[in-house]
Design a protein around this motif. Sequence first.
Motif, PDB file in Angstrom:
ATOM      1  N   TYR A  63      -2.589   2.928 -14.796  1.00 58.47           N
ATOM      2  CA  TYR A  63      -3.845   3.239 -14.099  1.00 58.47           C
ATOM      3  C   TYR A  63      -3.607   3.440 -12.611  1.00 58.47           C
ATOM      4  CZ  TYR A  63      -7.960   2.261 -11.337  1.00 58.47           C
ATOM      5  OH  TYR A  63      -8.931   2.321 -10.364  1.00 58.47           O
ATOM      6  N   GLY A  67      -4.662   7.095 -12.512  1.00 56.36           N
ATOM      7  CA  GLY A  67      -6.115   7.047 -12.486  1.00 56.36           C
ATOM      8  C   GLY A  67      -6.654   6.556 -13.812  1.00 56.36           C
ATOM      9  N   ALA A  68      -7.868   6.971 -14.128  1.00 58.29           N
ATOM     10  CA  ALA A  68      -8.628   6.367 -15.234  1.00 58.29           C
ATOM     11  C   ALA A  68      -8.157   6.833 -16.606  1.00 58.29           C
ATOM     12  CB  ALA A  68     -10.108   6.662 -15.055  1.00 58.29           C
ATOM     13  N   ARG A 272      -1.688   7.594  -3.206  1.00 58.88           N
ATOM     14  CA  ARG A 272      -2.667   7.017  -4.123  1.00 58.88           C
ATOM     15  C   ARG A 272      -3.376   5.848  -3.440  1.00 58.88           C
ATOM     16  NH1 ARG A 272      -6.137   6.885  -7.660  1.00 58.88           N
ATOM     17  NH2 ARG A 272      -6.011   5.620  -9.546  1.00 58.88           N
ATOM     18  N   THR A 273      -4.683   5.762  -3.629  1.00 54.17           N
ATOM     19  CA  THR A 273      -5.465   4.608  -3.195  1.00 54.17           C
ATOM     20  C   THR A 273      -5.858   3.842  -4.452  1.00 54.17           C
ATOM     21  OG1 THR A 273      -6.325   5.705  -1.230  1.00 54.17           O
ATOM     22  CG2 THR A 273      -7.579   3.832  -2.064  1.00 54.17           C
ATOM     23  N   THR A 274      -5.458   2.582  -4.543  1.00 51.17           N
ATOM     24  CA  THR A 274      -5.663   1.862  -5.793  1.00 51.17           C
ATOM     25  C   THR A 274      -5.473   0.368  -5.617  1.00 51.17           C
ATOM     26  OG1 THR A 274      -4.992   1.805  -8.140  1.00 51.17           O
ATOM     27  CG2 THR A 274      -3.240   2.034  -6.507  1.00 51.17           C
ATOM     28  N   GLN A 354     -13.214   2.326  -1.931  1.00 54.49           N
ATOM     29  CA  GLN A 354     -12.848   3.363  -2.898  1.00 54.49           C
ATOM     30  C   GLN A 354     -12.077   2.773  -4.068  1.00 54.49           C
ATOM     31  OE1 GLN A 354     -10.579   6.682  -1.280  1.00 54.49           O
ATOM     32  NE2 GLN A 354      -9.794   7.211  -3.302  1.00 54.49           N
ATOM     33  N   ALA A 355     -11.121   1.904  -3.780  1.00 51.01           N
ATOM     34  CA  ALA A 355     -10.334   1.281  -4.838  1.00 51.01           C
ATOM     35  C   ALA A 355     -11.211   0.442  -5.761  1.00 51.01           C
ATOM     36  CB  ALA A 355      -9.232   0.420  -4.223  1.00 51.01           C
ATOM     37  N   GLU A 358     -13.464   2.862  -7.971  1.00 45.43           N
ATOM     38  CA  GLU A 358     -12.687   3.533  -9.012  1.00 45.43           C
ATOM     39  C   GLU A 358     -12.304   2.554 -10.122  1.00 45.43           C
ATOM     40  OE1 GLU A 358      -9.339   5.674  -7.564  1.00 45.43           O
ATOM     41  OE2 GLU A 358     -10.546   7.151  -6.491  1.00 45.43           O
ATOM     42  N   SER A 361     -15.356   1.778 -12.313  1.00 42.25           N
ATOM     43  CA  SER A 361     -15.639   2.859 -13.253  1.00 42.25           C
ATOM     44  C   SER A 361     -14.675   2.833 -14.433  1.00 42.25           C
ATOM     45  CB  SER A 361     -15.545   4.203 -12.523  1.00 42.25           C
ATOM     46  OG  SER A 361     -15.711   5.275 -13.424  1.00 42.25           O
ATOM     47  N   TRP A 362     -13.406   2.538 -14.145  1.00 40.93           N
ATOM     48  CA  TRP A 362     -12.392   2.530 -15.198  1.00 40.93           C
ATOM     49  C   TRP A 362     -12.685   1.467 -16.256  1.00 40.93           C
ATOM     50  CZ3 TRP A 362      -7.628  -0.798 -15.367  1.00 40.93           C
ATOM     51  CH2 TRP A 362      -6.769  -0.395 -16.391  1.00 40.93           C
TER      52      TRP A 362
END
Length: 391
Positions: A63, A67-68, A272-274, A354-355, A358, A361-362
């Motif tokens: 992830y 991403g998702a 990547r922003t996470t 933002q992290a 996201e 939502s995931w």
Amino acid sequence: MTTLPPPATELSADEARRLALRAQGFLGAPDRRAGVRGVLRHLGAVQLDTISVLARSHELVPYARLGAVGRRTVDDAYWTDTHAFEYWSHAACILPIEEWPHFAFRRRAYRNRPHWNHHLPDGDYDRVVKQLRTEGPLTATDLGGAKKTSEWWDWSGTKVAVERALMYGEVVCVERRGWKRVYDLAERAVPAALLHDELDDTECLRRLVRLAGQSLGVGTRADIADYHRLKAEQVDAVIADSGLVPVTVQGWGRPAWADPAALETPPRGRHRTTLLSPFDSLIWERARTERIFGFTHRLEAYVPKQKRVHGYFAMPVLAGGRLVGRVDPAREGRTLVAKQVTLAGRKAAPAVAQALVEAASWVDCTDVRVEQVETPELREPLTRELARLLA
């Protein structure tokens, strides 16, 4: 020990950081066609752990890079089509199936091990192997039960036997079912061309050192050894012939080695922003994380609650190639709860927001709630940015 040539390349600390980010899949466009399997091969190992807050760590790792991606998709990618196996690497890890021959050195070491923490009752090993041959794949419960009592490490003879068989390479974990290992005979689960222990220890170690260097981009001897939990002397014995090249990194104060392919082109692309799992291979080794990012990371899940500083499962936040904060998450219904948030400064608020959005939502959350911010004056910019993103 072979004498090493003098370093031919000098890297700045920033160049080393960017090499590490690209090698770990956080700089540049992700290879979405390769998907989760591509992430596994790129990293060489994905750590497993029992803790599940947002998701389990082996789900959080792809992830963070892709991403998702669907959580069922992640598990299917690991376990179908004989693509991977579970074994002891950095810790309990999912490994690409083609690396089975290169862990022969560890299987041999386990077979030659004189002492074990658990007693193996006479006859249990042969019984378990015979049962798997006729009835497998099976969990330890299917085989007769995993524990003698409710204590975590009070294993039954069945569990001791099947785990010993896994270490020896006679048995392999073919999937996780409700977090229980599902065991089968290696002769059924590993492709015939790979099912051998023919490589000597030197060849195995040379391969794992090279893979670690590729996955790190650049690293010290300690960094490289830690990746697959090798001994320093094992690394020393093969690193000159591993294909890695010696480099110096400004400010590191110790020798380093790099993947020569990584030095051919400067790292470029989007960052990547996470949220990162505390078990993510980017931040496995605390000394390396501090050296590269100036960030002290410690998993506090096993620290008494009253002694925790950042929370039970504090997840570092990666943005712009930097670690800009950390979040200790939880879930309440469809709300992602940021129980405790640390920000590197006001400029970090948009990235952390933002992290969080996201990640929410995931995991099918529709709202984010912040409970505590370590620096109170940073609460307002963070909540304002969250409100904007959730609007």
